[in-house]
Design an enzyme around this catalytic site. Structure first.
Site, short mmCIF file in Angstrom:
data_model
loop_
_atom_site.label_atom_id
_atom_site.label_comp_id
_atom_site.label_asym_id
_atom_site.label_seq_id
_atom_site.Cartn_x
_atom_site.Cartn_y
_atom_site.Cartn_z
N TYR A 114 -1.51 3.01 -5.36
CA TYR A 114 -1.27 3.48 -3.96
C TYR A 114 -0.31 4.84 -3.72
CZ TYR A 114 -4.08 -0.60 -2.32
OH TYR A 114 -4.81 -1.47 -2.31
N ARG A 148 0.39 -9.06 -2.24
CA ARG A 148 -0.18 -10.23 -2.62
C ARG A 148 -1.08 -10.35 -3.90
NH1 ARG A 148 -5.75 -9.27 1.31
NH2 ARG A 148 -6.04 -7.07 0.61
N GLY A 158 4.79 6.54 14.16
CA GLY A 158 5.25 8.16 14.38
C GLY A 158 4.87 9.27 13.26
N THR A 169 -1.47 14.62 11.81
CA THR A 169 -2.58 14.12 11.23
C THR A 169 -3.83 14.83 11.36
OG1 THR A 169 -1.71 11.74 11.98
CG2 THR A 169 -3.80 11.77 11.03
N LYS A 196 -4.64 9.14 17.93
CA LYS A 196 -4.58 10.37 17.01
C LYS A 196 -5.43 10.36 15.71
CE LYS A 196 -1.92 8.69 13.48
NZ LYS A 196 -2.33 8.98 11.92
N ALA A 240 3.23 9.14 3.87
CA ALA A 240 3.87 8.12 2.85
C ALA A 240 4.57 8.91 1.70
CB ALA A 240 2.94 6.96 2.27
N GLY A 272 0.82 -1.25 -0.02
CA GLY A 272 -0.05 0.04 0.01
C GLY A 272 0.80 1.30 0.15
N1 LIG Z 1 -0.18 6.00 4.21
C1 LIG Z 1 0.49 6.61 5.31
O1 LIG Z 1 0.94 7.57 5.22
C2 LIG Z 1 0.70 5.97 6.67
C3 LIG Z 1 2.11 6.39 7.33
C4 LIG Z 1 2.28 5.85 8.78
C5 LIG Z 1 1.56 4.55 9.03
N2 LIG Z 1 0.49 4.31 8.14
C6 LIG Z 1 -0.19 3.09 8.73
O2 LIG Z 1 0.12 1.86 7.76
C7 LIG Z 1 -0.86 1.03 7.57
C8 LIG Z 1 -1.11 0.55 6.08
O3 LIG Z 1 -1.32 1.88 5.61
P1 LIG Z 1 -1.39 1.96 3.99
O4 LIG Z 1 -1.24 3.58 3.76
O5 LIG Z 1 -0.07 1.40 3.39
O6 LIG Z 1 -2.78 1.65 3.58
P2 LIG Z 1 -3.02 1.36 1.80
O7 LIG Z 1 -4.49 1.30 1.89
O8 LIG Z 1 -2.42 2.26 1.07
O9 LIG Z 1 -2.64 -0.10 1.75
C9 LIG Z 1 -2.99 -1.06 2.59
C10 LIG Z 1 -2.30 -2.35 1.63
O10 LIG Z 1 -2.33 -3.52 2.31
C11 LIG Z 1 -2.67 -4.68 1.77
N3 LIG Z 1 -3.42 -5.56 2.66
C12 LIG Z 1 -4.30 -5.46 3.11
N4 LIG Z 1 -4.75 -6.62 3.81
C13 LIG Z 1 -3.59 -7.50 3.67
C14 LIG Z 1 -3.12 -8.83 4.20
N5 LIG Z 1 -4.03 -9.54 4.88
N6 LIG Z 1 -2.04 -9.34 3.46
C15 LIG Z 1 -1.57 -8.58 2.66
N7 LIG Z 1 -1.55 -7.28 2.14
C16 LIG Z 1 -2.66 -6.90 2.72
C17 LIG Z 1 -3.62 -4.18 0.72
O11 LIG Z 1 -3.60 -4.75 -0.48
C18 LIG Z 1 -2.71 -2.61 0.24
O12 LIG Z 1 -1.74 -3.14 -0.62
C19 LIG Z 1 -2.13 1.57 8.36
O13 LIG Z 1 -2.29 1.05 9.33
C20 LIG Z 1 -1.76 2.99 8.48
O14 LIG Z 1 -2.29 3.66 9.44
C21 LIG Z 1 0.04 4.75 6.98
O1 LIG Z 2 -3.43 9.40 6.25
P1 LIG Z 2 -3.67 8.99 7.83
O2 LIG Z 2 -4.76 9.86 8.36
O3 LIG Z 2 -3.90 7.41 7.72
O4 LIG Z 2 -2.26 9.43 8.56
C1 LIG Z 2 -1.02 8.58 7.94
C2 LIG Z 2 -0.11 8.32 9.20
O5 LIG Z 2 -0.66 7.67 10.23
C3 LIG Z 2 0.49 9.63 9.78
O6 LIG Z 2 1.32 9.58 10.57
#
Ligand SMILES: NC(=O)c1ccc[n+]([C@@H]2O[C@H](COP(=O)([O-])OP(=O)(O)OC[C@H]3O[C@@H](n4cnc5c(N)ncnc54)[C@H](O)[C@@H]3O)[C@@H](O)[C@H]2O)c1
Ligand SMILES: O=P(O)(O)OC[C@H](O)CO
Length: 341
Positions: free
Chosen positions: A47, A30, A146, A258, A201, A150, A9
């Protein structure tokens, strides 16, 4: 270090881009079709568009190869995907006939309380990997969390993260290994505090989006962040966290980012709620459900069961469940009795 990032993602992809110049990184998704697109275009248009992959970054849909060749796993699925991903890993360890067993060092990056169980990510981890049965096989694991959007990480912009785990030696070793380039990684042994900060948060970011969407002004937002931090701290300390963690990166840091940054998906949920959209319409508009939507309900329920006063969280949960409107919610919060700070 050989790192496998499991989940492509936005966040898994950004970490892969940031770490690939300094480590051997393999990004696993996957979905085979998504892997083909990423390998052809050398970016992740679904993504994280417009963030080119470094030449050295490997992308695969072969789970076994990605996992068994890695020294460190980074589990980059959302919280809903953490349990299935851990199950997949556990099966691999049990079924593996390879001379090199699946690595035991892993980090997760998801933020929230699991829907239906109300568990923090590390509780999901200990649920699935019952390591207590074999003390010599205790894995080393932790949360990498933290303030981090992304897109900014993928652009190489300066970012500070926390690696939190109860084993400070492991936290320090891995933080040291990942630290570098424009990523500063701090070690912290308050895992509960770091996870609570990252989870709640998101609820406050939905509230901040509503407040800004209704045009309530800067005063209201400052009050919301400050009182939100009080709620987060109250909840975290009741679960065993240290107070000072909430003024660090995973608390105040991630709260500020956030609640105020328009790249936040949780904040955007709030902005759309303020426009009068319901959750189904919001999911359609954004293409996903932000973590805070699930977490709000779980935190509100756990807080109520534990007798912890969390009015903003309860208000957000009520709003998401369609029990109140944004304006009624504001009215309810402002109508609360005066109290000491
Ligand atoms: N996007 C950000 O800026 C950011 C920053 C820090 C932390 N996070 C945290 O990281 C986590 C992921 O966020 P994201 O932004 O990458 O989400 P996203 O929605 O962009 O992508 C999620 C990805 O995970 C995959 N996925 C879901 N279930 C799965 C499984 N069982 N096995 C394998 N892959 C699976 C999906 O196919 C997708 O590719 C979240 O908990 C989010 O809070 C995100
Ligand atoms: O896009 P959000 O709201 O899921 O936030 C992304 C990160 O968690 C920020 O640290």
């Amino acid at each position: 270090m050989q790192i496998a990032i499991l989940g492509a993602g936005a966040w898994g992809t950004a970490l892969a881009i940031a770490l690939a110049p300094r480590h051997h990184v393999c990004l696993w998704a996957r979905d085979k079709a998504q892997v083909t697109v990423m390998n052809t275009r050398r970016e992740n248009p679904l993504y994280l568009a417009d963030c080119p992959f470094p030449e050295a970054l490997q992308v695969t849909s072969d789970f076994t190869t990605a996992v068994t060749s890695a020294d460190l796993l980074i589990l980059a699925a959302p919280l809903a995907g953490l349990r299935p991903l851990l199950e997949q890993l556990r099966q691999l360890s049990q079924l593996s006939t390879s001379a090199t067993p699946a690595p035991r060092r892993f980090l997760w990056v998801c933020k929230g309380l699991e829907a239906m169980t109300g568990k923090l990510p590390h509780q999901v981890v200990t649920d699935v990997l019952d390591h207590a049965a074999d003390a010599t096989a205790t894995p080393s694991w932790g949360a990498l969390t933290g303030p981090s959007f992304a897109f900014e990480v993928a652009q190489g912009l300066p970012t500070a993260l926390t690696l939190a785990t109860t084993d400070i030696t492991f936290a320090t070793d891995i933080a040291h290994a990942l630290h570098g380039g424009n990523l500063r990684i701090y070690a912290n042994d308050d895992l509960i505090g770091a996870e609570v900060g990252g989870a709640v948060k998101n609820v406050m970011a939905i509230a901040a989006g509503v407040s800004d969407g209704l045009g309530l002004g800067h005063n209201a937002r400052a009050a919301l962040l400050t009182r939100g931090l009080v709620e987060i701290t109250r909840f975290g300390m009741a679960l065993g966290a240290r107070r000072e963690t909430f003024t660090g990166l995973t608390g105040l840091g991630d709260l500020i980012l956030t609640c105020t940054g328009d790249l936040s998906r949780n904040r955007r949920v709030g902005l759309l709620l303020a426009e009068g959209q319901n959750l189904t319409a919001i999911q359609h508009t954004l293409g996903h459900v932000a973590e805070g939507v699930f977490t709000a309900r779980e935190v509100a329920q756990r807080a109520a069961a534990m007798g912890i006063d969390m009015p903003i969280t309860a208000a957000v949960a009520g709003l998401l469940d369609g029990r109140t409107t944004p304006r009624e919610t504001v009215h309810q919060l402002m109508a609360r009795d005066a109290r000491t700070e």
